[in-house]
Motif scaffolding. Structure first.
Motif, PDB file in Angstrom:
ATOM      1  N   PRO A 246       0.843  -1.200   0.000  1.00 44.91           N
ATOM      2  CA  PRO A 246       0.000   0.000   0.000  1.00 44.91           C
ATOM      3  C   PRO A 246       0.879   1.250   0.000  1.00 44.91           C
ATOM      4  N   ALA A 247       0.435   2.248  -0.714  1.00 45.32           N
ATOM      5  CA  ALA A 247       1.129   3.542  -0.740  1.00 45.32           C
ATOM      6  C   ALA A 247       0.078   4.634  -0.648  1.00 45.32           C
ATOM      7  N   THR A 248       0.378   5.657   0.094  1.00 40.81           N
ATOM      8  CA  THR A 248      -0.546   6.775   0.232  1.00 40.81           C
ATOM      9  C   THR A 248      -0.242   7.815  -0.825  1.00 40.81           C
ATOM     10  N   ILE A 249      -1.249   8.171  -1.589  1.00 39.79           N
ATOM     11  CA  ILE A 249      -1.084   9.142  -2.672  1.00 39.79           C
ATOM     12  C   ILE A 249      -2.099  10.253  -2.459  1.00 39.79           C
TER      13      ILE A 249
ATOM     14  N   ALA B 251      11.827   0.443  -3.023  1.00 41.51           N
ATOM     15  CA  ALA B 251      10.824   1.276  -2.342  1.00 41.51           C
ATOM     16  C   ALA B 251      10.933   2.725  -2.790  1.00 41.51           C
ATOM     17  N   THR B 252      12.152   3.232  -2.919  1.00 44.58           N
ATOM     18  CA  THR B 252      12.359   4.621  -3.365  1.00 44.58           C
ATOM     19  C   THR B 252      11.846   4.804  -4.787  1.00 44.58           C
TER      20      THR B 252
ATOM     21  N   PHE C 296      -6.469   7.491   1.259  1.00 39.60           N
ATOM     22  CA  PHE C 296      -5.764   7.771   0.008  1.00 39.60           C
ATOM     23  C   PHE C 296      -4.818   6.630  -0.359  1.00 39.60           C
ATOM     24  N   ALA C 297      -4.980   5.487   0.255  1.00 41.90           N
ATOM     25  CA  ALA C 297      -4.089   4.363   0.000  1.00 41.90           C
ATOM     26  C   ALA C 297      -4.401   3.709  -1.335  1.00 41.90           C
ATOM     27  N   SER C 298      -3.362   3.284  -1.984  1.00 46.52           N
ATOM     28  CA  SER C 298      -3.487   2.561  -3.238  1.00 46.52           C
ATOM     29  C   SER C 298      -2.513   1.388  -3.185  1.00 46.52           C
ATOM     30  N   LEU C 299      -2.907   0.272  -3.719  1.00 42.09           N
ATOM     31  CA  LEU C 299      -2.039  -0.902  -3.755  1.00 42.09           C
ATOM     32  C   LEU C 299      -1.181  -0.810  -5.009  1.00 42.09           C
ATOM     33  N   LEU C 300       0.141  -0.803  -4.827  1.00 41.17           N
ATOM     34  CA  LEU C 300       1.045  -0.661  -5.964  1.00 41.17           C
ATOM     35  C   LEU C 300       1.999  -1.848  -6.056  1.00 41.17           C
ATOM     36  N   PRO C 301       2.328  -2.248  -7.280  1.00 37.83           N
ATOM     37  CA  PRO C 301       3.291  -3.338  -7.452  1.00 37.83           C
ATOM     38  C   PRO C 301       4.714  -2.863  -7.173  1.00 37.83           C
ATOM     39  N   LEU C 302       5.494  -3.746  -6.616  1.00 37.64           N
ATOM     40  CA  LEU C 302       6.876  -3.446  -6.281  1.00 37.64           C
ATOM     41  C   LEU C 302       7.719  -4.613  -6.779  1.00 37.64           C
TER      42      LEU C 302
END
Length: 188
Positions: A129-132, A171-172, A144-150
Motif C-alpha cells: 500500500p502507498a498513500t497518494i 521502495a524509493t 488515500f491508500a493505493s495498492l502498488l506493485p513493487l
C-alpha cells in the motif's frame, strides 16, 4: 496522519466556539472531497515518463512458482502473527541503517531474500500500500491508500547488505512513480 490533523483541528475549533449558536463561526471549508480525488485519478493521465517506467519495470516478469507441490485448498485459514525476537529485530534495523534502508525497506529486503530462495526466479513482484494524496486535498479526510506493485530483483542470491540496499532502491523507485493508478499500471 493528515486526516487526523484535519479532524483534530476542526475539533479544537469547535471546542473554542461559544456555546450559544448566534456567535459561532463556521469551520474552514473542507475543500475537495474523495469524489473529487477519484474523478481526478480517472481523468488525470500519467506522464509518459511514469508510464514508461512502469512498462520497463514490469516487463518480462515470470509467473510466481513456489516449490514443486501443486496448489491445494487451504484448511483452517485465519490470521497468523509472527514476532521477531527483539535481538533479531535490532540486528535487522542496525543492518538496514548501515545500508541506508528504512525499516520498511529492510523488511522488504529480508522478505524478498526468503521468498526468492523458494521461488523459481528471484525477480519478485510484491504489492504494497502507498498513500497518494494529491495537491489540493490537504483538508480532505479519507483513505488515500493505493495498492502498488513493487519489483525486487534478487536473482543472483545477493548477501544481506545488498538485499537491503535493493529493498531500499525498490521502495524509493516505487514512491517516486506513484502518480499512476493501479488500473493504468495493469493496462501497460
Amino acid at each position: 496522519a493528515a486526516a487526523l490533523d484535519v479532524l483534530a483541528g476542526d475539533l479544537a475549533a469547535l471546542l473554542r466556539q461559544p456555546t450559544d449558536t448566534q456567535h459561532r463561526q463556521p469551520l474552514p471549508p473542507s475543500g475537495a472531497d474523495m469524489l473529487d480525488h477519484a474523478a481526478l485519478e480517472r481523468i488525470a493521465p500519467a506522464s509518459d515518463e511514469a508510464s514508461q517506467w512502469w512498462q520497463d519495470t514490469l516487463r518480462d516478469l515470470p509467473p510466481l512458482a513456489l516449490g514443486a507441490e501443486p496448489l491445494r485448498a487451504a484448511s483452517g485459514g485465519g490470521r497468523h502473527i509472527a514476532t521477531l525476537p527483539p535481538r533479531v529485530w535490532d540486528a535487522l534495523m542496525a543492518a538496514g541503517r548501515a545500508e541506508g534502508a528504512t525499516p520498511f525497506a529492510a523488511l522488504l529486503g529480508v522478505l524478498g531474500t526468503v521468498l526468492s530462495r523458494h521461488a523459481a526466479d528471484g525477480r519478485l513482484l510484491l504489492h504494497t500500500p502507498a498513500t497518494i494524496r494529491r495537491e489540493g486535498f490537504e483538508r480532505c479526510v479519507g483513505c488515500f491508500a493505493s495498492l502498488l506493485p513493487l519489483v525486487l530483483e534478487l536473482r543472483d542470491d545477493p548477501p544481506l547488505p545488498t538485499a537491503l540496499r535493493r529493498g531500499a532502491a525498490a521502495a524509493t523507485a516505487l514512491l517516486s512513480h506513484t502518480g499512476v493508478v493501479l488500473g493504468e499500471i495493469a493496462a501497460t
